[in-house]
Structure formats: C-alpha cells, structure tokens
Enzyme design. Sequence first.
Site, PDB file in Angstrom:
ATOM      1  N   ASN A   1       4.301   2.092  -5.308  1.00  0.00           N
ATOM      2  CA  ASN A   1       3.644   2.148  -6.621  1.00  0.00           C
ATOM      3  C   ASN A   1       3.276   3.602  -6.860  1.00  0.00           C
ATOM      4  OD1 ASN A   1       1.634   2.375  -8.628  1.00  0.00           O
ATOM      5  ND2 ASN A   1       1.125   0.210  -8.436  1.00  0.00           N
TER       6      ASN A   1
ATOM      7  N   GLU B   1       4.795   0.651 -11.515  1.00  0.00           N
ATOM      8  CA  GLU B   1       3.950   1.470 -12.408  1.00  0.00           C
ATOM      9  C   GLU B   1       4.616   2.798 -12.770  1.00  0.00           C
ATOM     10  OE1 GLU B   1      -0.391   1.146 -13.084  1.00  0.00           O
ATOM     11  OE2 GLU B   1      -0.453   0.945 -10.932  1.00  0.00           O
TER      12      GLU B   1
ATOM     13  N   ASP C   1       3.894  -4.013  -5.317  1.00  0.00           N
ATOM     14  CA  ASP C   1       2.432  -3.990  -5.313  1.00  0.00           C
ATOM     15  C   ASP C   1       1.982  -5.389  -5.685  1.00  0.00           C
ATOM     16  OD1 ASP C   1      -0.238  -3.754  -5.729  1.00  0.00           O
ATOM     17  OD2 ASP C   1      -0.108  -2.205  -7.286  1.00  0.00           O
TER      18      ASP C   1
ATOM     19  N   ASN D   1      -1.068  -6.613  -5.267  1.00  0.00           N
ATOM     20  CA  ASN D   1      -2.475  -6.646  -5.672  1.00  0.00           C
ATOM     21  C   ASN D   1      -3.244  -7.791  -5.004  1.00  0.00           C
ATOM     22  OD1 ASN D   1      -3.321  -4.414  -7.326  1.00  0.00           O
ATOM     23  ND2 ASN D   1      -1.884  -5.123  -8.894  1.00  0.00           N
TER      24      ASN D   1
ATOM     25  N   ASP E   1       0.490  -3.492  -0.741  1.00  0.00           N
ATOM     26  CA  ASP E   1       1.910  -3.221  -1.019  1.00  0.00           C
ATOM     27  C   ASP E   1       2.706  -3.839   0.117  1.00  0.00           C
ATOM     28  OD1 ASP E   1       1.845  -1.136  -3.412  1.00  0.00           O
ATOM     29  OD2 ASP E   1       0.192  -0.694  -2.037  1.00  0.00           O
TER      30      ASP E   1
ATOM     31  N   ASP F   1      -2.175   6.769  -5.736  1.00  0.00           N
ATOM     32  CA  ASP F   1      -3.207   6.128  -4.897  1.00  0.00           C
ATOM     33  C   ASP F   1      -2.574   5.130  -3.921  1.00  0.00           C
ATOM     34  OD1 ASP F   1      -2.632   4.702  -7.236  1.00  0.00           O
ATOM     35  OD2 ASP F   1      -4.699   4.071  -7.584  1.00  0.00           O
ATOM     36  N   HIS F   2      -1.269   4.885  -4.051  1.00  0.00           N
ATOM     37  CA  HIS F   2      -0.538   4.025  -3.105  1.00  0.00           C
ATOM     38  C   HIS F   2       0.403   4.867  -2.243  1.00  0.00           C
ATOM     39  CE1 HIS F   2      -1.252   0.085  -5.294  1.00  0.00           C
ATOM     40  NE2 HIS F   2      -1.554   0.956  -6.243  1.00  0.00           N
TER      41      HIS F   2
END
Length: 253
Positions: free
Chosen positions: A7, A34, A143, A145, A214, A243-244
């Site tokens: 991501n 994303e 991802d 989540n 992930d 951030d991933h």
Amino acid sequence: MKIVTWNVNSLTARWARVRGWLEVHAPDVLLLQETKQTDVKFPFDELALLGYESAHYGQGQWNGVAILSKVGLDDVTRGFGDEDPEARLIGATCGGVRVYSCYVPNGRALDNPHYQYKLQWLAKLRELLVERPASTPHVVGGDFNVAPSDFDCYDPAAFVGATHVSEPERSALRALEATGLVDVTRALHPEEPCYSWWDYRNGAFRRGWGLRIDLLFVDAKVLAGTRASYVDRDARKGEKPSDHAPVVVEFSL
DNA sequence: ATGTCACAGTCCCTGTGA
C-alpha cells in the site's frame, strides 16, 4: 517467483520511492493499493521502461489498485462485477499464477456504515475466491485493514472497541482462509510480529507500534513451493515513506 | 500533545480520510 504487496498511500507522492524500490528488489509481480490516481495519471510508460506490464483500476482522489508484472499480465478483472463505485480490487494472471490486489475498506468505526461496507466487501471477496479453479495457483494480497489476531497488534488493549481487530472482521478473514488459503507470512513466522503498518503519528514506527494488516493469502500449491515471506521494514524508513511496508513471498512451482 | 500525511477545494488554509 517473487510477489509483493504494498500500500503506497498515493503513487503520485510515492513514485520516486516505488521506482527506486523496483530497481533494487525487482519482484516478478507487485500488487499496489491506494494509488490515488486516475488511469490517465498512472505511469504505464515509466514502468514499461523498468520491464513491467501494468494494469490499473484507478478512481482518482481515493483508493485505486494495480498489478505490475514482469512475467505476463492476462485476463485482467476489475472489481466484483457489481455496482461498487470504489476501486478496490483488481485481478490478473501472471506467469501462470492468478493474483489479486485488494484494498479492503477501512471501516472507520464499528458504528459507522463504512464498517458494514467492509464486512460486505470481505464477504464478496470470499464468494469470488471460493469458486476459483483448483488447478490454478493463487496469490491474494493486499491491505486487508484487519489484524488477524491480537499477536498482529502492538497493543490489543489500546484497540478495544476499534476497527481492524473486531471479531466480525477477523471471522471474515477466517472464512476467506477456509476456502483453502493460507496467510503465508504468519505461517512461516509464527513467533515474530511481522508488522506491516505504522501510523505516521506519535513516532509509531520508531516505537514499534505497528499492526500486521498487509497480508498474502496463498493456496496449497503456492505454499508447498514457498521459500520465504517477509516484510521489508527498510521501505518504511527514510524520506517520504508510505505508512505501509512491502510484504513479500518467494516461491517456485 | 489527537504529535502525520495526502487529497481537493474553500486554493497557501481547511475539511476529510487514513
């Protein structure tokens, strides 16, 4: 074969990092989430210069998923074939392996309508995958989540009542696994957290405050040939990171 | 310290999403 999910939190903002990472790590297939781009903005030509064919399911401001491949890219599918307006799923066949790049809805809060959308989305993904042909190896990454268990969360007490750890979300992942898929990173590393995401706030990465959200789900054929699966934490360091971090699986069939 | 980042529109700040 090396397949990676990442991501990137905007391919526009992350392009230099993604290009540099591809040059060093050269995966056969990269599953992106994303991208936050329209198809018009997607860097098809630059990726071709790096040896990648690409398929993008872009939306614009939000969401957007893609598949990059050095080993062929056929039979591309976008979404579930329903009216879902959000670009969160793309599939393709790369080098004989059916791959999917998934960007599961965040959920926002347990009492938010988006949370029901998340659960419905995961149920639709299961419906899609339960009918997959057994003769074709599958890698379903993205991802999700969802932190599959408390061990995938740096502080379960801090997440009580939050999304990403609720029982319905975890149950939806187990239903996915029950179709014959294995969370390969956890299967190979039962005793290491293998976090893949750290909030930009609060110095979370430096403090080790991560989640493992992930994931790479593989079928029995891929699992039998798997050599390694790991998180590239180095990609979370340095200038303008996502951030991933990327999550990798390496296997041969 | 609810301490960051990215996006679009209200456009050099603010609201939204993560």
